[in-house]
Design an enzyme around this catalytic site. Structure first.
Site: not given
Ligand code: MEV
Length: 317
Positions: A102, A104, A106, A109, A112, A152
């Protein structure tokens, strides 16, 4: 010829937001993926197709990516531009992106997608090393989200369970924990950049408090890495719940998220936001032999699923 690559989404176990300010984060890749398929086309264009929309621009216009209306598409055009230039070709390409993750909320996506698209487009010419893929994927993401820590994209490329910080980058955590998490989606879609900007404003207004929270986060993360190595789930769960309190203090939780967290904590080892917050998803750490209680309770109030750590990372056929 088609070049297909897939990359996993992620959950952040500890340290989101704080990672941008130099604190270590702990994260793992999950069993949901983005699949990118690239192929040459006769027209001199780059075309991107995904369930979120379709966009195409002429190869000559790749220098002006600000003109791309759908901002989330810019990183993919950036990747295509770099790879076409490096391989001195003016041949057009089409990139199709399919997602099991999904968007937006967290679960990684966007990162990846950047990782899978980088590997897939490059595969039309030659294969890149994982380090080269992650470098270009992070560069692409930064075209629309400058403060991106790179956490990420790194976990999506290398897979498994790891820590990440700005100084030392990706460090695998030497344990093959068979952890189970329930992910519960508040369905409040967020924009990571906006939430990161809000946290920066919070930091600027509350420097002392923010520094104290950073120190506490550092302790939480150190203890969490020890608990992971010792497979101490009780300790790990309570550290997650403590981490959530810190995320609440920096203002990234919401009422709906707190309802989910309270429900999860009744039966799980611990629970917290995962990713940027401002909505999005929570994760709850549960016992492998008893995922049902927490899962059943959470899915009564929101879209929920069980996830495991994926140890494969980027896959390229
Ligand atoms: C987003 O998945 C994680 C954050 O810490 C942003 C980042 O690390 O680039 C909010």
């Amino acid at each position: 010829m088609k070049s297909i690559a897939s990359a996993p989404g992620k959950i952040i176990l500890f340290g989101e937001h704080f990672v941008i300010y130099g604190i270590k984060a702990v994260l793992c890749s999950t069993d949901k993926r983005i699949i990118a398929t690239s192929q040459f086309v006769d027209e001199r264009i780059v075309r991107i197709r995904s369930s979120l929309g379709e966009s195409e621009i002429g190869i000559e216009s790749l220098d002006n990516l600000e003109n791309v209306q759908q901002k989330f598409m810019r990183p993919f055009f950036h990747i295509a531009k770099k790879i076409l230039m490096e391989n001195s070709t003016k041949q057009g390409i089409e990139i199709a992106i399919e997602s099991e993750i999904p968007a937006g909320v967290g679960l990684g996506s966007s990162s990846a997608a950047c990782v899978a698209v980088t590997a897939s487009v490059n595969g039309l010419f030659h294969k890149l090393s994982e380090k080269e893929v992650v470098k270009l994927a992070i560069e692409a993401e930064r075209t629309i989200f400058e403060q991106n820590s790179g956490a990420d994209s790194s976990i999506s490329t290398f897979g498994g369970l790891a820590s990440y910080d700005l100084k030392d980058g990706f460090q695998r955590i030497p344990s093959r924990n068979d952890l189970s998490f329930i992910i519960s989606n508040s369905s409040q879609v967020h924009n990571t950049q906006d939430v990161v900007r809000q946290v920066r404003q919070f930091k600027e207004k509350n420097e002392d408090l923010f520094n104290r929270l950073c120190k506490e986060e550092m302790d939480i993360v150190d203890n969490a890495i020890t608990s992971l190595k010792e497979n101490d789930l009780n300790k790990l769960g309570s550290l997650m719940s403590r981490n959530h309190e810190l995320l609440k203090q920096i203002g990234v939780s919401t009422e709906k998220i707190d309802v989910l967290i309270n429900e999860a904590k009744k039966t799980a080892y611990g629970a917290k936001i995962t990713g940027a917050g401002g909505g999005g998803c929570i994760i709850a750490l549960v016992d492998n032999s008893n995922t049902k209680n927490t899962f059943d309770n959470l899915r009564k109030i929101s879209d929920s699923f069980i996830t495991k750590i994926d140890y494969n990372g980027l896959q390229h056929t």
